[in-house]
Design an enzyme around this catalytic site. Structure first.
Site, PDB file in Angstrom:
ATOM      1  N   LYS A  35       6.115  -5.020 -20.140  1.00  0.00           N
ATOM      2  CA  LYS A  35       6.029  -3.871 -19.228  1.00  0.00           C
ATOM      3  C   LYS A  35       6.695  -4.223 -17.892  1.00  0.00           C
ATOM      4  CE  LYS A  35       1.474  -5.494 -17.797  1.00  0.00           C
ATOM      5  NZ  LYS A  35       0.036  -5.470 -18.163  1.00  0.00           N
ATOM      6  N   TYR A 253      12.979 -11.677  14.387  1.00  0.00           N
ATOM      7  CA  TYR A 253      12.142 -10.588  14.896  1.00  0.00           C
ATOM      8  C   TYR A 253      10.778 -11.117  15.313  1.00  0.00           C
ATOM      9  CZ  TYR A 253      15.529  -7.336  12.889  1.00  0.00           C
ATOM     10  OH  TYR A 253      16.662  -6.639  12.591  1.00  0.00           O
TER      11      TYR A 253
END
Ligand SMILES: *Cc1c(COP(=O)(O)O)cnc(C)c1O
Length: 357
Positions: A35, A253
C-alpha cells in the site's frame, strides 16, 4: 548537471527481505503489503521485485488498479475493504479480493447483482479498535458471507495487532486469545501477523502473514536495524556549496544553529520539498563522502545545511546520504521523532527513483 537527488531502490533487498519473512514463518503464505505506493518505493516496481509473494495487500481500489493495469495478475487484497457497492463490479472485473470489516459491507455483497463471486477476508477487531467487526458479531457475519452468492468459497478470517512492536506487552497475547475465541468452529484460512508479529510473535503466525515494513528493510520495532534485513531505499543527494563560517554565525531560517567555532558548513540539495523531515533537529546524522556529518540549522524546502567538522575536506559535488545503506533510517527517524514508515512514505515526486538489482 541536473539536480542529483535520488532514491536508489535495491530490488534484491526487497526479494531478500521477503525471503527472511518466509524463513521466519516457513508454514505461512505471504501477503506482501505494498500500500501507499509500496511505502514510497514505487508500487509496480516493488510488486515485480516481490513476485515470490503469494498475494499483495493494498489499501484501496485505486492502488489495486495500478497493479492490474501494469499487468500484475497475482491475488490482490483491498485491506480497507470496499467503500461503496459500486466497487463490487470492479472487484469482479479485475479479480480482486477484499477485506470485509463492517456489517454494511456484508449487506452490499448480499445485495450485489449476480456475477463472478469475490474472495473475502472477514476482519475481526480484537483490540486495535480501528477496522473490524466485534468478536461477538463475527460468527453471524461469517455465516452470512459463507452463504452469500457474491462471495467465493469459504471466507478467510483476519485480525490486526495494535502493539506487536512492543515485544513483551500483554496486549498481543490478549488479541490472539480473543481472535481464537471469536473464530472457534469457523473454517477458513487465518491471518494475523504484520512485520512485528512475524519477527517477534510466532504464536501470531497463521496461514497467511502480512509483512509490510520489513520488506523494505526497516525494523518494525524502531531503534536498531533488524539483523538480516537490508534497506531497500537509499536516499542520496550532493553538496552544492561548502563554506567556512565563523564562530557565532547563525545558519538558515531562524538562525537555529549557531557555529560554536570557526567551521566548515555544507549545503545539500535536498529539503522538505523532497520529503526530508523539516522537524529533524540539529545533530541528525547524515553521511558526506560516506563519513558522519550532522544536520545544522532548520531544513529548507530545497536544501539542508550540514556541520562538516568531521569531513573538513568535503567539496561541492560530493555525495550525501540521508538514509539507507550506511545510515539506518531507524536512526534518522529516532532523531526526527518519527518512524521509518513515515519517512519512506513522504518522499515526494521531485525525487528521481532509480531501480538497481
Ligand atoms: C499496513 C498493514 C500491514 C503491514 O504492517 P507492517 O507493520 O508494515 O508490517 C499488515 N496488515 C494490515 C491490515 C495493514 O494495514
Amino acid at each position: 548537471m541536473t539536480r542529483d537527488t535520488r532514491a536508489v531502490i535495491r530490488c534484491s533487498a526487497l526479494r531478500d527481505n521477503l525471503a527472511l519473512a518466509r524463513r521466519a514463518a516457513p508454514a505461512s503464505r505471504q501477503l506482501a503489503v505494498i500500500k501507499a505506493n509500496a511505502y514510497g518505493h514505487g508500487i509496480v516496481a516493488a510488486a515485480r521485485a516481490l513476485e515470490a509473494a503469494d498475494a499483495f495487500g493494498v489499501a484501496c481500489l485505486d492502488e489495486a488498479l495500478i497493479l492490474r493495469e501494469a499487468g500484475i495478475d497475482k491475488p490482490v487484497v483491498l485491506l480497507e475493504g470496499i467503500l461503496s457497492a459500486a466497487e463490487i463490479e470492479a472487484l469482479r472485473q479485475w479479480r480482486l479480493e477484499t477485506v470485509v470489516h463492517h456489517a454494511a459491507q456484508v449487506a452490499m455483497l448480499e445485495q450485489a447483482p449476480a456475477g463472478r463471486p469475490v474472495p473475502v477476508w472477514l476482519k475481526i477487531d480484537t483490540g486495535m479498535h480501528r477496522l473490524g467487526v466485534a468478536p461477538e458479531e463475527a460468527g453471524a457475519l461469517y455465516r452470512r458471507l459463507a452463504e452469500c452468492p457474491a462471495v467465493r468459497g469459504t471466507p478467510r478470517l483476519m485480525t490486526h495487532l495494535a502493539r506487536a512492536d512492543e515485544r513483551t506487552d500483554p496486549a498481543t497475547k490478549r488479541q490472539l486469545r480473543i481472535f481464537d475465541e471469536a473464530i472457534a468452529g469457523l473454517d477458513g484460512e487465518r491471518s494475523v501477523a504484520n512485520s512485528a508479529g512475524i519477527l517477534a510473535w510466532p504464536a501470531a503466525h497463521a496461514d497467511w502473514n502480512r509483512p509490510g515494513i520489513l520488506l523494505y528493510g526497516v525494523s518494525p520495532f524502531g531503534g536498531e536495524p533488524w539483523p538480516g534485513l537490508a534497506p531497500a531505499m537509499t536516499l542520496h543527494s550532493t553538496l552544492i556549496a561548502v563554506k567556512r563560517l565563523r564562530r557565532g554565525d547563525a545558519i538558515g531560517y531562524g538562525g537555529r544553529f549557531v557555529c560554536p567555532e570557526d567551521m566548515p558548513v555544507g549545503v545539500a540539495a535536498i529539503g522538505y520539498g523532497d520529503g526530508y523531515p523539516r522537524h529533524a533537529p540539529d545533530g541528525t546524522p547524515v553521511l558526506v563522502n560516506g563519513r558522519p556529518a550532522a544536520l545544522a540549522g532548520t531544513v529548507s524546502m530545497d536544501m539542508l545545511t550540514l556541520d562538516l567538522r568531521n569531513v573538513p575536506d568535503a567539496v561541492p559535488g560530493d555525495p550525501v546520504t540521508l538514509w539507507g545503506e550506511g545510515l539506518p533510517i531507524e536512526t534518522v527517524a529516532r532523531h526526527a521523532g518519527t518512524i521509518g514508515y513515515e519517512l519512506l512514505c513522504k518522499i515526494t515526486p521531485r525525487v528521481r527513483f532509480e531501480y538497481v538489482d
